[in-house]
Design an enzyme around this catalytic site. Structure first.
Site, PDB file in Angstrom:
ATOM      1  N   ASP A   1       0.864  -1.186   0.000  1.00 38.85           N
ATOM      2  CA  ASP A   1       0.000   0.000   0.000  1.00 38.85           C
ATOM      3  C   ASP A   1       0.899   1.234   0.000  1.00 38.85           C
ATOM      4  O   ASP A   1       1.545   1.533   1.008  1.00 38.85           O
ATOM      5  CB  ASP A   1      -0.900   0.023   1.239  1.00 38.85           C
TER       6      ASP A   1
ATOM      7  N   LYS B   1     -10.098   0.170  -2.114  1.00 39.11           N
ATOM      8  CA  LYS B   1      -9.945  -0.136  -0.694  1.00 39.11           C
ATOM      9  C   LYS B   1     -10.350   1.082   0.123  1.00 39.11           C
ATOM     10  O   LYS B   1      -9.856   2.183  -0.109  1.00 39.11           O
ATOM     11  CB  LYS B   1      -8.501  -0.539  -0.372  1.00 39.11           C
TER      12      LYS B   1
ATOM     13  N   LYS C   1      -6.887   3.373  -2.995  1.00 41.18           N
ATOM     14  CA  LYS C   1      -7.230   3.321  -1.572  1.00 41.18           C
ATOM     15  C   LYS C   1      -7.467   4.734  -1.068  1.00 41.18           C
ATOM     16  O   LYS C   1      -6.753   5.663  -1.450  1.00 41.18           O
ATOM     17  CB  LYS C   1      -6.083   2.637  -0.812  1.00 41.18           C
TER      18      LYS C   1
END
Length: 220
Positions: A89, A180, A151
């Site tokens: 991430d 996400k 995300k």
């Protein structure tokens, strides 16, 4: 729907201790979460403890500001994978996005995707700091760079996932990328709202409370 398999069970606090890491690892094993998401310093240990299970190890790159250089993000990614990370991430270069230096933003993401060598890359765009137009552009650049997810948030910038942002991101990337939602997902209602809005992964430290249908007071 197996809720646990949509959750990255997360502990990214600055003062995370080994005891706390052990707790989320054991919870992840017990509830069969998709992954544990930990800071890079904990990746090797988490990987060792989760060996032989279905729980993945996720870590964060350029976190939480996104302001390290591309070369550093690339090295950090390679190092994390060498230590056992299976998902990455990363935080975008937020300032460059706001400046309109889109090539720099895309190149930054591409470098991490390349360094990840096929591992899943989720791009944190930090929605709370962006205009709607910037959110859309960040998603488009993430797609162009070869990322797998966009995300919402680090959880460190004063805001987290909202239904509106998740919908916008999903509308932008369609079925080509996944979304996400992270930051402030504290209970089953929040979880369901994010999934309904289009998220296919939830980053939360409240994974156990979500599964149990309880409330959490955590920010991430």
């Amino acid at each position: 729907m197996n809720k646990a398999k949509l959750i990255d069970h997360t502990l990214l606090k600055t003062d995370s201790t080994k005891e706390q890491i052990d707790t989320i690892i054991n919870e992840a094993k017990a509830y069969q979460f998709k992954s544990v998401c930990v800071n890079p310093t904990h990746v090797q240990y988490a990987s060792e403890q989760l060996k032989g299970t279905d729980v993945l190890v996720c870590t964060v790159i350029g976190f939480p500001l996104g302001a390290t250089t591309t070369a550093v993000k690339s090295y950090e990614t390679k190092d994390a994978i060498n230590n056992g990370a299976q998902e990455i991430d990363m935080v975008i270069n937020i300032g460059a996005l706001k400046d309109g230096r889109f090539d720099k933003v895309q190149n930054d993401i591409e470098a991490v995707v390349q360094a990840a060598n096929g591992k899943t890359v989720k791009v944190i765009i930090e929605t709370v700091l962006l205009t709607e137009k910037e959110k859309i552009k960040a998603c488009q650049l993430s797609e162009a760079a070869g990322a797998h997810f966009v995300k919402t948030s680090t959880g460190f910038a004063g805001g987290g996932a909202t239904v509106e942002d998740v919908k916008l991101m999903k509308d932008t990337v369609g079925d080509r990328l996944e979304v996400k939602a992270s930051g402030g997902v504290r209970n089953l209602e929040d979880f369901n709202n994010m999934i309904e809005a289009g998220a296919t992964r939830i980053g939360a430290s409240a994974g156990v409370q979500i599964i149990q249908g309880l409330e959490s007071n955590t920010d991430y």
